[in-house]
Design an enzyme around this catalytic site. Structure first.
Site, PDB file in Angstrom:
ATOM      1  N   LYS A  68       0.853  -1.191   0.000  1.00  0.00           N
ATOM      2  CA  LYS A  68       0.000   0.000   0.000  1.00  0.00           C
ATOM      3  C   LYS A  68       0.890   1.243   0.000  1.00  0.00           C
ATOM      4  O   LYS A  68       1.868   1.312   0.756  1.00  0.00           O
ATOM      5  CB  LYS A  68      -0.903  -0.005   1.246  1.00  0.00           C
ATOM      6  CG  LYS A  68      -1.935   1.109   1.260  1.00  0.00           C
ATOM      7  CD  LYS A  68      -2.865   0.997   2.477  1.00  0.00           C
ATOM      8  CE  LYS A  68      -3.975   2.054   2.438  1.00  0.00           C
ATOM      9  NZ  LYS A  68      -4.906   1.950   3.578  1.00  0.00           N
ATOM     10  N   SER A 110      -9.871   2.144   2.551  1.00  0.00           N
ATOM     11  CA  SER A 110      -8.933   2.842   1.694  1.00  0.00           C
ATOM     12  C   SER A 110      -7.910   1.939   1.003  1.00  0.00           C
ATOM     13  O   SER A 110      -7.289   2.369   0.043  1.00  0.00           O
ATOM     14  CB  SER A 110      -8.178   3.886   2.521  1.00  0.00           C
ATOM     15  OG  SER A 110      -7.340   3.250   3.479  1.00  0.00           O
ATOM     16  N   SER A 151     -10.295   0.118   6.886  1.00  0.00           N
ATOM     17  CA  SER A 151      -9.648   0.221   5.576  1.00  0.00           C
ATOM     18  C   SER A 151      -8.951  -1.039   5.079  1.00  0.00           C
ATOM     19  O   SER A 151      -8.509  -1.095   3.937  1.00  0.00           O
ATOM     20  CB  SER A 151      -8.633   1.364   5.584  1.00  0.00           C
ATOM     21  OG  SER A 151      -9.302   2.593   5.442  1.00  0.00           O
TER      22      SER A 151
END
Lengths: 489, 483
Positions: A79, A160, A184
């Protein structure tokens, strides 16, 4: 190797160990996949040169049968919230669009030390603020899953950690890291038919992970199955003296306990999680989940978490408050984007106006407001108190049960562009994941079925602090009994 | 009420409180391992945390915590077993995180006090609190026409903010307070107290009131870098406030800056313009929990502080309170004194130390006597005076040369031929010579002008080149004249 796509980490490791495949071959396979699925917009930065170097080193280790790490030669996505040394790290924001750190986050460092191979930095909501991966400066991510009813409709991967989830679901990598502040990791995992694990607050070091809300942020893995999740979590977490909130608790050998079953485990079912807008397919699936666990010898107990409905408003005061301070450092002075202005104030204003997207600005404004003189007591302080009540709810519940089973999200993946006009509706995505975040508890989302449209549903298992083991055990049972891997195909 | 401002209508009392920022003497910063050394190349002592890089996290430096506790103990203050770090939010280019990590509602040290010797006598000044916080970096505006520069070497250095109660009533009390605080900090070793380097910075809260009236509105004067300027600033500010009130205006609560060139204060920002700092607990840092045992251990290790030392000096060496006060104000001086006095006459040691040596140190702008002359070297000189080898007068004349030479006292005396003449016969010869040469004076003396005794002494000293032992000259001359 007919279908490398379907491989899990544990399967790939077996192939690597018996040298039926090399890490370089595996890595190159994913290069092609990533290049063919650019339309999903999963990666912000591809690091193929880096990946080749890393996979060669792994192959050398397999050859010598020496120093083989838990993730040796396994290509993953990272990420783009984790700082990677000499590799661009953007947090999905224009303000960091050219930011190249000169340091490595502890989580990524741990993974490299266990032999993982970096394919690239995955897309995310800007500064991890979002539930649909539609707030990224680098564009929205597309979920590889399609509704049976509308094959052309593009769906969100959740957020997210949307880039990570979509990349794993589309088999562009074997696994990916995520970060979870209010859901997330778990929500996108649920939307993409994957396992998403948010460990106990403090399990993974936050050093080098770009902060959204420091008291909530926690790194974790997004993987294809529960065993992979346990392997990757084991690789990611460590005590880190560079993070004062990092825990010194011993780290169990998670992969060893995954398959131990749930016999005798008391599973709490909270009434309060039957929320408005809970999709009936999801609710039905939840009931199935209860039956599966029961059938394996778990004891089902009704519990109460009376402050559940206050969790979301509490979260949307505390997280923005912390964010408003955490994001103050993006001022155009030392690094990142700088817009010119006729004086200092204008440099600040122009830089931040241009560098941050709307959702980030919204949260900075909310956060600034709730901390302001005259409002602090009514909002921030009160929210802190409610957070304590929510935590106490869980403590009380855990006197009666060992883990709590709930749906991960009220609904399934929705269309890109939906829920964009009303932030509140978007925030409701997190209503079932936020309470565990506020209490700092470990929580896993495991795929447990498909809805009428053929879209994945996830169930969430929450456990006591530092009892990720129970999460894994219960999730594994659900994974087996839901037969999700077959449903998927 | 020794100090007041005389207005048109009445006398005004000046009420003063201080916020002192003392940089902690530690090798590394409050939350980062970067060095705190002074005078390094700009931005050479900066790490991720000090520069506010994304993903950087603060980690408390236990050494700084220890120093704060020691300082709290030295200020007779309550040490809080649990304290909390807060974020103080504001934007400034030399504040990399966009917030300063400080302590707001729960400081590490609570109320305490220190003692000053004011004109009216001993006075106890309340300390409200002491808390830990990060220093900011430095903005540099004089290097370029268009650009400002930032040096982050100081960013993140540990400060103790020490806040006093509004117990001070005059510029001289403020001066005494600062000197006393600085002395205690130096004794404890927690801060070097150097104001020029900015390691001790003082903000003064000034208000005025008619005697026994309610407290007036205060103005804060920021960052004044010498005690002299602080006193000037207070004088100016108090007069300004009196003038305002007496002309029917009100004092606005303001932050003001002192312009040392013009000797005046001017408004920096009003209360309305003041920042809303939006303090909240820093989620990156758990509450700071101290062990009782640690505090007890530190208490035992606490050095003897100036107040106690002063009493001991008076009792042990029988010196005057005034002298003791001077001797203990600097740790180095006190230590020097004790080494020097060990087997010598305290009165003589005090006279020489606070007289000749201090005036030399002042001239050379030195603090530590040891840096000018070793105890051994100085001690030998005193011993030579004491045993009559060297006269007091000669020793004073030679003092500077002696300090700056590489010679010991006896070597110098030998080289200069300065050994005092203490031989009775030699002195008697001199007396006879002088009396021979001054028959007329001798007659006058004998006829009653006894004042001429001094004239004879002077003449004897003259022909001895000042080397004759004055006491012996006195005794022998008296004896001779009685004949």
């Amino acid at each position: 190797m007919s279908n490398l796509s379907d491989l899990t980490i544990s399967q790939a490791k077996e192939l690597l160990l018996n040298r039926s495949i090399s890490s370089v071959e595996l890595t190159k396979f994913f290069f092609d996949k990533i290049s063919n699925f650019k339309n999903l917009n999963c990666f912000i930065t591809e690091t193929f040169d880096q990946a080749l170097k890393m996979s060669k080193i792994s192959d050398e280790k397999y050859k010598l049968k020496k120093d083989i790490g838990l993730m040796e030669g396994i290509p993953i996505g990272m990420k783009d919230l984790f700082c990677t040394n000499q590799i661009k790290t953007t947090a999905g924001s224009k303000i960091l669009k050219n930011f190249i750190p000169f340091y490595e986050s502890t989580v990524s460092k741990n993974l490299w030390e266990e032999g993982a191979v970096l394919l690239g930095k995955t897309n995310l909501d800007e500064f991890a603020m979002g539930s649909a991966n539609t707030t990224s400066f680098f564009g929205n991510v597309v979920n590889p899953w399609k509704s049976k009813n509308d094959i052309d409709k593009k769906l969100v991967p959740g957020g997210s950690s949307g880039g990570s989830a979509s990349a794993v679901a589309a088999d562009l990598c074997l696994a990916a890291t995520g970060s979870d502040t209010g859901g997330s990791i778990r929500q996108p995992a649920s939307f993409c038919g994957l396992v998403g694990m948010k460990p106990t607050y403090g399990r993974c070091s936050r050093f080098g992970m770009i902060a959204f809300a420091s008291s909530l942020d926690q790194a974790g893995p997004i993987t294809k199955d529960v065993l992979d999740s346990s392997i990757m979590l084991k690789s990611m977490c460590s005590y880190d003296k560079k993070d004062s909130t990092s825990s010194k608790m011993e780290i169990p050998d998670f992969p060893k306990i995954v398959k131990l079953g749930v016999k005798g485990i008391r599973v709490g079912i909270p009434d309060e999680y039957i929320v408005d807008g809970l999709n009936s397919n999801v609710n039905d699936n939840w009931q199935k989940g209860i039956e599966w666990l029961k059938s394996e010898g778990a004891e089902i107990i009704e519990i109460n978490l009376p402050h559940t409905q206050s969790a979301l408003p509490t979260y949307y005061i505390l997280a923005p408050a912390e964010a408003s301070a955490n994001l103050a450092r993006y001022d155009g002075i030392r690094f990142g984007l700088r817009e010119i202005g006729k004086d200092l104030d204008e440099v600040y204003k122009n830089t931040r106006a241009s560098g941050f997207g709307n959702e980030v600005k919204r949260r900075i404004m909310i956060g600034t407001y709730v901390l302001s003189a005259g409002y602090y007591d009514a909002y921030y302080l009160k929210a802190l108190k409610v957070r304590k009540l929510i935590s106490d709810d869980f403590s009380k519940a855990f006197e009666k049960c060992d883990c709590i089973l709930t749906p991960t999200t009220p609904g399934v993946a929705f269309g890109i562009g939906e829920k964009q006009d009303d932030p509140l509706e978007m925030y409701l995505n997190d209503v079932l994941t936020v309470p565990a975040s506020l209490a700092g508890l470990p929580a896993i989302s495991v795929p447990s079925g498909l809805n009428d449209e053929g879209l994945p549903i996830g169930l969430q298992i929450v456990a006591r602090p530092f009892d990720e083991e129970t999460c894994f055990k219960a999730a594994f049972v659900i994974e087996q009994l839901s037969n999700f891997n077959k449903l998927k195909n | 009420m020794s100090y007041f401002i005389r207005g048109h209508e009445s006398k005004w009392e000046v009420v003063l409180g201080l916020e002192v920022h003392a940089q902690i003497n530690s090798l590394s910063k409050l939350f980062s391992p970067s060095s705190t050394g002074y005078g390094a190349e700009p931005n050479s002592q900066v790490n991720l945390i000090d520069a506010g890089m994304p993903g950087a996290l603060p980690v408390i430096n236990q050494e700084c915590v220890k120093q704060a506790v020691i300082t709290g103990l030295g200020l007779n203050a309550k040490i809080n077993l649990k304290s909390i770090f807060d974020r103080k939010n504001y934007f400034y280019p030399d504040l990399p995180q966009g917030y300063q990590i400080s302590q707001f509602e729960n400081p590490i040290v609570g109320s305490g006090h220190l003692i000053i010797e004011a004109e009216e006598g001993t006075k106890k000044i309340g300390i409200t609190r002491l808390h830990l916080e990060q220093d900011a970096g430095k903005s540099i505006h004089d290097q370029d026409f268009e650009n400002s520069f930032i040096d982050l070497n100081r960013s993140g250095c540990a400060l103790m903010e020490i806040v006093s109660e509004p117990d001070l009533r005059s510029p001289s009390e403020v001066s005494l307070y600062i000197k006393k605080l600085r002395s205690i900090l130096r004794y404890l070793g927690s801060c070097d107290g150097n104001m020029e380097k900015g390691n001790l910075r003082v903000d003064v809260n000034v208000s005025v009131r008619r005697f026994d009236a309610e407290l007036g509105t205060r103005c804060e004067i920021k960052n004044i870098n010498s005690i002299k300027f602080i006193q000037q600033a207070i004088e100016y500010e108090a007069r300004r406030q009196v003038k305002l009130i007496e002309s029917g205006k009100i004092v606005e609560q303001q932050t003001r800056l002192f312009d040392s060139q013009k000797g005046e204060t001017r408004a920096m920002r009003s209360k309305e313009e003041s920042h809303d700092y939006r303090y909240f607990p820093d989620p990156d840092l758990p509450p700071l929990i101290l062990e009782k045992k640690m505090i007890e251990d530190l208490k035992l290790q606490l050095p003897e502080l100036p107040d106690k030392k002063k009493i001991r000096f008076i009792e042990t060496y029988g010196i005057k309170k005034y002298d003791a006060e001077i001797l203990v104000s600097e740790k180095e001086v006190a230590e020097y004194f004790e080494k020097l006095v060990s087997d010598r006459d305290p009165k003589m040691v005090v006279t020489w130390l606070t007289g000749e040596l201090f005036s030399y140190l002042n001239k050379k702008n030195l603090d530590n006597p040891q840096s000018a002359i070793s105890v051994e070297k100085f001690g030998e000189l005193l011993d030579l005076i004491n045993d009559g080898t060297l006269s007091n007068r000669l020793a004073k004349e030679l003092f500077v040369e002696f300090i700056e030479s590489n010679m010991s006292a006896s070597e110098l005396v030998k080289k200069k031929g300065m050994v005092q003449i203490s031989d009775e016969n030699e002195i008697i010869n001199m007396i006879e010579t002088v009396l021979d040469q001054n028959q007329k004076m001798l007659e006058e003396y004998r006829s009653g002008k006894e004042k001429l005794f001094g004239f004879f002494v002077g003449q004897i000293m003259k022909i001895s080149n000042g080397k004759a032992n004055p006491q012996m000259v006195n005794t022998l001359l008296t004896k001779r004249l009685k004949k």
